[in-house]
Motif scaffolding. Sequence first.
Motif: not given
Length: 205
Positions: A182-205
């Motif tokens: 998901f994060l890799a494909e989001a990067e291709q669509l120029k949606m960056q920095q969507l990874a969740g905080h390192r303490s919890v993981g997941g996605i964060r928009a």
Amino acid sequence: KPLTFSSNATYVYYCANETIHGVEFAGAPVVPAGAVLVADMSSNILSRHVDVSKFGLIFAGAQKNVGCSGVTIVIVREDLLGRAQACCPEMLDLSIHAKNGSLYNTPPTWSIYIAGLVFAWVLRHGGVPEFDRRSEEKSALLYGEIDGSAGFYTCPVQPEMRSRMNVPFRIRGGDAALEKAFLAEAEQLKMQQLAGHRSVGGIRA
């Protein structure tokens, strides 16, 4: 869960919007009579109407919603000035800043200039009421997709406490491979920095 306070509380401090887990207060909590309400509004200032008369102190780092780092916005009730303890450093004694017109130290002029541009831009686009509306609209769109995905996406935050500023979610309950894709494909669509905080993981928009 209802908030509980000590009956003799001198002050109550809370963070209006917590960005790691995506939790936000929709309004100011009701505190015991005589207690001073203190709020950190760094990550949701300018996004909703605030009745400052309910607070003794509001502070907000500019780097989240107002501009670049180096500026802290402080709104303090005048009767609270001049009550710093003897051990308080001068730079943290708000009465000194108030007496010196916020010019006790050399001000970060560039950061203040950028904040001024942001304030002017917000006003040109309808002010806080308009950005309140936008925050509600955009976050509702995201949460609607998450809740309507039949469990493919999940948000760990109870609906009444969900942040409108940052929306955390997991894919298939935390499937690492799917989230990485998901994060890799989001990067291709120029949606960056969507990874969740390192303490919890997941996605964060």
